[in-house]
Design a protein around this motif. Structure first.
Motif, PDB file in Angstrom:
ATOM      1  N   TYR A 200     -24.322   0.391   8.178  1.00  0.00           N
ATOM      2  CA  TYR A 200     -23.702   0.133   9.481  1.00  0.00           C
ATOM      3  C   TYR A 200     -22.577   1.139   9.698  1.00  0.00           C
ATOM      4  CZ  TYR A 200     -20.178  -2.452   6.737  1.00  0.00           C
ATOM      5  OH  TYR A 200     -19.216  -2.811   5.827  1.00  0.00           O
ATOM      6  N   ASP A 201     -22.166   1.275  10.955  1.00  0.00           N
ATOM      7  CA  ASP A 201     -21.177   2.286  11.328  1.00  0.00           C
ATOM      8  C   ASP A 201     -19.782   1.684  11.425  1.00  0.00           C
ATOM      9  OD1 ASP A 201     -23.085   4.322  11.521  1.00  0.00           O
ATOM     10  OD2 ASP A 201     -23.585   3.736  13.578  1.00  0.00           O
ATOM     11  N   ILE A 202     -18.781   2.518  11.148  1.00  0.00           N
ATOM     12  CA  ILE A 202     -17.382   2.133  11.272  1.00  0.00           C
ATOM     13  C   ILE A 202     -16.775   2.871  12.458  1.00  0.00           C
ATOM     14  CG2 ILE A 202     -15.111   2.233  10.177  1.00  0.00           C
ATOM     15  CD1 ILE A 202     -16.885   0.152   8.948  1.00  0.00           C
ATOM     16  N   ASP A 203     -16.162   2.130  13.361  1.00  0.00           N
ATOM     17  CA  ASP A 203     -15.502   2.697  14.537  1.00  0.00           C
ATOM     18  C   ASP A 203     -14.032   2.891  14.196  1.00  0.00           C
ATOM     19  OD1 ASP A 203     -14.176   3.144  16.944  1.00  0.00           O
ATOM     20  OD2 ASP A 203     -15.563   1.906  18.093  1.00  0.00           O
ATOM     21  N   ALA A 204     -13.597   4.148  14.087  1.00  0.00           N
ATOM     22  CA  ALA A 204     -12.230   4.442  13.641  1.00  0.00           C
ATOM     23  C   ALA A 204     -11.189   3.857  14.579  1.00  0.00           C
ATOM     24  CB  ALA A 204     -12.043   5.949  13.511  1.00  0.00           C
ATOM     25  N   ASN A 205     -11.384   3.976  15.885  1.00  0.00           N
ATOM     26  CA  ASN A 205     -10.393   3.467  16.831  1.00  0.00           C
ATOM     27  C   ASN A 205     -10.378   1.941  16.858  1.00  0.00           C
ATOM     28  OD1 ASN A 205      -9.394   6.031  17.979  1.00  0.00           O
ATOM     29  ND2 ASN A 205     -11.506   6.254  18.663  1.00  0.00           N
ATOM     30  N   ARG A 206     -11.531   1.344  16.669  1.00  0.00           N
ATOM     31  CA  ARG A 206     -11.580  -0.120  16.566  1.00  0.00           C
ATOM     32  C   ARG A 206     -10.876  -0.591  15.301  1.00  0.00           C
ATOM     33  NH1 ARG A 206     -17.201  -3.607  16.308  1.00  0.00           N
ATOM     34  NH2 ARG A 206     -16.283  -5.635  15.803  1.00  0.00           N
ATOM     35  N   GLU A 207     -11.010   0.175  14.209  1.00  0.00           N
ATOM     36  CA  GLU A 207     -10.314  -0.164  12.966  1.00  0.00           C
ATOM     37  C   GLU A 207      -8.797  -0.078  13.155  1.00  0.00           C
ATOM     38  OE1 GLU A 207     -11.882  -0.960   9.534  1.00  0.00           O
ATOM     39  OE2 GLU A 207     -12.860  -1.697  11.329  1.00  0.00           O
ATOM     40  N   LEU A 208      -8.345   0.929  13.884  1.00  0.00           N
ATOM     41  CA  LEU A 208      -6.915   1.043  14.163  1.00  0.00           C
ATOM     42  C   LEU A 208      -6.409  -0.176  14.921  1.00  0.00           C
ATOM     43  CD1 LEU A 208      -6.211   4.750  15.189  1.00  0.00           C
ATOM     44  CD2 LEU A 208      -4.972   3.423  13.496  1.00  0.00           C
ATOM     45  N   THR A 209      -7.154  -0.575  15.934  1.00  0.00           N
ATOM     46  CA  THR A 209      -6.750  -1.735  16.733  1.00  0.00           C
ATOM     47  C   THR A 209      -6.729  -2.999  15.886  1.00  0.00           C
ATOM     48  OG1 THR A 209      -7.699  -0.717  18.719  1.00  0.00           O
ATOM     49  CG2 THR A 209      -7.309  -3.097  18.771  1.00  0.00           C
ATOM     50  N   ALA A 210      -7.784  -3.209  15.087  1.00  0.00           N
ATOM     51  CA  ALA A 210      -7.863  -4.406  14.249  1.00  0.00           C
ATOM     52  C   ALA A 210      -6.749  -4.432  13.215  1.00  0.00           C
ATOM     53  CB  ALA A 210      -9.227  -4.468  13.568  1.00  0.00           C
ATOM     54  N   LEU A 211      -6.477  -3.286  12.619  1.00  0.00           N
ATOM     55  CA  LEU A 211      -5.421  -3.217  11.603  1.00  0.00           C
ATOM     56  C   LEU A 211      -4.052  -3.426  12.247  1.00  0.00           C
ATOM     57  CD1 LEU A 211      -5.491  -2.778   8.564  1.00  0.00           C
ATOM     58  CD2 LEU A 211      -5.057  -0.363   8.943  1.00  0.00           C
ATOM     59  N   GLY A 212      -3.858  -2.882  13.448  1.00  0.00           N
ATOM     60  CA  GLY A 212      -2.598  -3.096  14.152  1.00  0.00           C
ATOM     61  C   GLY A 212      -2.373  -4.560  14.472  1.00  0.00           C
ATOM     62  N   LEU A 213      -3.415  -5.242  14.955  1.00  0.00           N
ATOM     63  CA  LEU A 213      -3.305  -6.675  15.232  1.00  0.00           C
ATOM     64  C   LEU A 213      -3.029  -7.463  13.961  1.00  0.00           C
ATOM     65  CD1 LEU A 213      -6.249  -7.092  17.785  1.00  0.00           C
ATOM     66  CD2 LEU A 213      -3.797  -7.223  18.284  1.00  0.00           C
ATOM     67  N   SER A 214      -3.652  -7.062  12.851  1.00  0.00           N
ATOM     68  CA  SER A 214      -3.444  -7.758  11.576  1.00  0.00           C
ATOM     69  C   SER A 214      -2.001  -7.622  11.109  1.00  0.00           C
ATOM     70  CB  SER A 214      -4.399  -7.199  10.512  1.00  0.00           C
ATOM     71  OG  SER A 214      -5.744  -7.420  10.862  1.00  0.00           O
ATOM     72  N   ASN A 215      -1.432  -6.421  11.231  1.00  0.00           N
ATOM     73  CA  ASN A 215      -0.047  -6.223  10.810  1.00  0.00           C
ATOM     74  C   ASN A 215       0.931  -6.943  11.723  1.00  0.00           C
ATOM     75  OD1 ASN A 215       0.371  -4.501   8.367  1.00  0.00           O
ATOM     76  ND2 ASN A 215      -1.033  -3.148   9.464  1.00  0.00           N
ATOM     77  N   LEU A 216       0.653  -6.967  13.030  1.00  0.00           N
ATOM     78  CA  LEU A 216       1.506  -7.734  13.932  1.00  0.00           C
ATOM     79  C   LEU A 216       1.444  -9.224  13.593  1.00  0.00           C
ATOM     80  CD1 LEU A 216       0.829  -5.983  17.357  1.00  0.00           C
ATOM     81  CD2 LEU A 216       2.957  -5.979  16.059  1.00  0.00           C
ATOM     82  N   THR A 217       0.246  -9.709  13.292  1.00  0.00           N
ATOM     83  CA  THR A 217       0.093 -11.111  12.904  1.00  0.00           C
ATOM     84  C   THR A 217       0.824 -11.398  11.603  1.00  0.00           C
ATOM     85  OG1 THR A 217      -2.086 -11.156  13.966  1.00  0.00           O
ATOM     86  CG2 THR A 217      -1.600 -12.923  12.408  1.00  0.00           C
ATOM     87  N   SER A 218       0.738 -10.461  10.648  1.00  0.00           N
ATOM     88  CA  SER A 218       1.428 -10.635   9.372  1.00  0.00           C
ATOM     89  C   SER A 218       2.936 -10.715   9.586  1.00  0.00           C
ATOM     90  CB  SER A 218       1.088  -9.475   8.433  1.00  0.00           C
ATOM     91  OG  SER A 218       1.652  -9.668   7.160  1.00  0.00           O
ATOM     92  N   SER A 219       3.454  -9.876  10.477  1.00  0.00           N
ATOM     93  CA  SER A 219       4.885  -9.884  10.756  1.00  0.00           C
ATOM     94  C   SER A 219       5.322 -11.208  11.375  1.00  0.00           C
ATOM     95  CB  SER A 219       5.228  -8.724  11.693  1.00  0.00           C
ATOM     96  OG  SER A 219       6.567  -8.772  12.106  1.00  0.00           O
ATOM     97  N   VAL A 220       4.554 -11.689  12.327  1.00  0.00           N
ATOM     98  CA  VAL A 220       4.889 -12.947  13.006  1.00  0.00           C
ATOM     99  C   VAL A 220       4.791 -14.138  12.055  1.00  0.00           C
ATOM    100  CG1 VAL A 220       4.103 -14.521  14.827  1.00  0.00           C
ATOM    101  CG2 VAL A 220       4.266 -12.083  15.282  1.00  0.00           C
ATOM    102  N   SER A 221       3.873 -14.062  11.069  1.00  0.00           N
ATOM    103  CA  SER A 221       3.663 -15.179  10.144  1.00  0.00           C
ATOM    104  C   SER A 221       4.391 -14.996   8.817  1.00  0.00           C
ATOM    105  CB  SER A 221       2.160 -15.375   9.898  1.00  0.00           C
ATOM    106  OG  SER A 221       1.592 -14.206   9.317  1.00  0.00           O
ATOM    107  N   GLN A 222       5.471 -14.181   8.816  1.00  0.00           N
ATOM    108  CA  GLN A 222       6.330 -14.004   7.642  1.00  0.00           C
ATOM    109  C   GLN A 222       5.627 -13.317   6.470  1.00  0.00           C
ATOM    110  OE1 GLN A 222       9.714 -14.854   7.983  1.00  0.00           O
ATOM    111  NE2 GLN A 222       8.875 -15.006  10.068  1.00  0.00           N
TER     112      GLN A 222
END
Length: 694
Positions: free
Chosen positions: A414-436
């Motif tokens: 399967y293929d990896i979308d680099a820009n989609r990975e950036l968005t997903a990783l950014g959301l994950s880090n924002l979520t991590s920050s909000v959840s301590q």
């Protein structure tokens, strides 16, 4: 009629298939993500082999691979392939399918100008950006739903449990490495993992705390606050939010290509240095001694040696025993929950035997429960100071995640979308920050374990996150008597996996300049620190790239007997040159930095063949761009050739480059009959003119 290779089907051992097209060019096969056919397996070399289609004849050539290229049962170095033949590289099979192509007397003997009259432009439909985005979102949602619908729930659940068994002790260990409370490692392994599973394109990628992020964070923040204090924790949470915001913005701006600035040798040297720094930093826990925080690695090492005589024998025994068990589990039972089993056994032993009263350091009270969802406090002075660290960690974290995703995507088709990975990783880090929590990215070890345990969709990651969340809610008090030596052993074993000695040897064997770049980054990171070392590695990589492009590879070509294929006469001694004609290939785009080299090379050829040179063919098939300086140089060379009575032909020039030549007037100066699609056509034109003169 002759045949042209049309389709290439690559089959993996798990039955997955990928299809590629080869039409009049090269496809490099190897583990390098930049290869045309990327095969991720330890039996495949970084650049293993190359497929070449020239004039309908397909040739497979081994590029000095360690494990060889096979056609049938025979190991080959270079071989012309026929329809239906199977090429074997490692565990992969490459099948070639052929289809009929036009006669060799059709396009190959006509100039580009002649063919222009018969060219029919295919209609191009440019869909508006907002329509494309909506379509892409719908497609992603459909793919995700289909992926979950067809998932083997039992298999996904077992894989999720297996990863959670490793992630719980690792999360706490990485948090301690980052100078944070262990609970923050658990928080970073819960909601962020779920967010990535819903938004990312990596089906087996396990997102959470990792060694590199943890060490970069503690080293980057230690100059601003003391590790473990409330101000340090607040800065870590703010940094995580800034990392997430940066990655989210990069994804929205489609800046996934920026990861290319972190070349593989730089990243490998950097992560290897991180591993060494981590191991040395954990030796105090292995010995059971107290140690002051030092800014330089050599000071830390000297302090450990100075306190070695004060080592606690019980702590040393626990640490060495854990390291041995983890090594044995990794070697003989990689999917077994070895880390979690060690945590349970060591905790029970310390509690039952009262080893905490005999000098064995334990974790102590571990906060648990559901994290308080709060937005980090933003102070602009802190943002200004943290910006360089956040930008660096955003790029490094994305690079790790995309590398993990591509490795598993190539393996499972399967293929990896680099820009989609950036968005997903950014959301994950924002979520991590909000959840301590704190900074997260893709873990190679946990992702590989996830795949080996049977995960085929993102559902396994959600199961892992739920298991970690349950542990955080109900079981953190049980970690009170967990010895620090056990967590140190887990960190040491995990960190040592970052040092891939086989890849280092391979780089030195295949491309010594890249091996030197790796060592330079490694030494710079150890000697100067994490941020300066990485920056110097990137600068060195860019300088190496510029240097290589100012003096690109060139080759004098000759015709292989009984073919219309032209190859470097140094590599193919059987290649035949043509009297009075020199065919020069230059393997780079032509721009201001290498124009002097180009002119010097052609002048050298003219001096060497002063008495016999009647024509020169420039093979421009590898030239992707032409700037004004290079175009001016070609004008000058054309004028020099005309004065000397030497014909100047250009073959294989691409449309964007040809358009530049037309706008500058070079196309008109040389004449349309001096531009050809193939070298073979240019050679025939030279031979025809030679016969006419005779």
């Amino acid at each position: 009629m002759r045949s042209a290779v049309n389709r290439i089907t690559v089959r993996g051992t798990d039955g997955t298939e990928r299809t590629f097209t080869l039409q009049g060019g090269n496809l490099v096969i190897g583990r390098d993500p930049a290869c045309g056919i990327c095969l991720q397996d330890s039996q495949v070399s970084w650049q293993h082999a190359v497929l070449n289609d020239a004039g309908g004849t397909c040739i497979i050539e081994d590029l000095g691979s360690s494990n060889g290229t096979f056609v049938g049962a025979a190991r080959i170095q270079r071989q012309v392939l026929s329809a239906g033949e199977i090429v074997r590289i490692g565990p992969f099979e490459i099948a070639l399918q052929m289809r009929a192509a036009p006669s060799p007397t059709s396009a190959s003997e006509q100039t580009m100008f002649d063919m222009a009259a018969f060219r029919v432009a295919a209609p191009i439909v440019n869909r508006p950006a907002h329509e494309q985005t909506a379509t892409q979102r719908k497609l992603r949602f459909t793919q995700l739903s289909e992926s979950y619908r067809t998932a083997n729930l039992r298999q996904e659940a077992l894989a999720g449990l297996t990863v959670a068994a490793l992630l719980v002790p690792q999360g706490m260990a990485y948090a301690l490495l980052a100078g944070l409370p262990p609970a923050m490692g658990l928080y970073a392994s819960t909601l962020p993992m779920i967010v990535y599973a819903l938004a990312g394109s990596g089906r087996q990628t396990s997102v959470g705390p990792v060694t590199v992020d943890s060490l970069m964070l503690v080293l980057g923040l230690s100059t601003l606050a003391t590790a473990g204090t409330a101000s340090f924790i607040a800065l870590a949470v703010l940094t995580t939010a800034m990392i997430g915001a940066t990655q989210l913005a990069m994804g929205a701006l489609r800046l996934g290509f920026l990861v290319n600035f972190l070349s593989y040798p730089v990243l490998a040297g950097f992560t290897s240095a991180i591993a060494v720094i981590t191991v040395i930093g954990q030796l105090k826990h292995v010995l059971g001694v107290s140690e002051a925080q030092h800014p330089q690695l050599y000071q830390t090492a000297m302090d450990v040696v100075a306190h070695a005589g004060q080592a606690n024998p019980i702590t040393v025994a626990i640490a060495l025993g854990c390291i041995f068990v983890l090594w044995a589990v990794r070697r003989w039972a990689p999917t077994a929950p070895g880390a979690l089993a060690l945590v349970v056994v060591c905790t029970v032993l310390v509690y039952a035997l009262g080893l905490d009263g005999r000098g064995v350091s334990v974790l102590g009270p571990v906060a648990g429960g559901w994290p308080h969802l709060t937005v980090p406090a933003i102070h602009w002075n802190d943002v200004r100071q943290l910006m360089p660290l956040a930008l660096t960690m955003a790029l490094v974290g994305f690079s790790q995640t995309i590398s993990v995703g591509k490795a598993l995507g190539n393996r499972f088709g399967y293929d990896i979308d680099a820009n989609r990975e950036l968005t997903a990783l950014g959301l994950s880090n924002l979520t991590s920050s909000v959840s301590q929590g704190y900074a997260v990215s893709g873990s190679l070890a946990r992702s590989a374990l996830n795949a080996a345990a049977g995960a085929r969709t993102q559902l396994a990651a959600i199961v892992s996150a739920v298991c970690v969340g349950i542990t955080t809610l109900f079981f953190t008090p049980l970690f009170h008597y967990l010895p620090s030596a056990t967590l140190a052993a887990i960190l040491i074993v995990s960190s040592l996996r970052l040092i891939d000695t086989r890849e280092i040897r391979y780089l030195f064997k295949v491309k010594i300049t890249e091996g030197i770049l790796l060592v330079f980054t490694f030494v710079a990171t150890l000697a100067l620190g994490v941020m300066p070392g990485l920056l110097l590695g990137i600068v060195a990589s860019i300088l190496l790239f510029i240097t290589l492009n100012t003096r690109p590879n060139t080759a004098i070509l000759g015709r292989l007997p009984s073919t219309n294929i032209f190859r470097n006469v140094l590599h193919f001694p059987e290649a035949e040159t043509i009297a009075g004609l020199v065919i020069l290939r230059i393997d780079a785009s032509l721009y201001f930095a290498n124009t002097v080299f180009l002119k010097e090379k052609i002048h050298e050829i003219c001096r060497q063949h002063a008495a016999s040179l009647k024509a020169l063919i420039l093979d421009a098939s590898a030239v992707n761009d032409l700037d004004s300086s290079a175009d001016t140089a070609l004008h000058q060379l054309s004028a020099e050739f005309k004065q000397k009575g030497i014909e100047f032909y250009i073959a294989g020039v691409k449309a964007p480059v040809r358009d530049v030549m037309k706008r500058s007037g070079l196309y008109a100066v040389l004449g349309s009959d001096h531009f050809f699609f193939t070298i073979d056509a240019a050679v025939k034109r030279f031979q025809d003119k030679t016969r006419q003169r005779q």
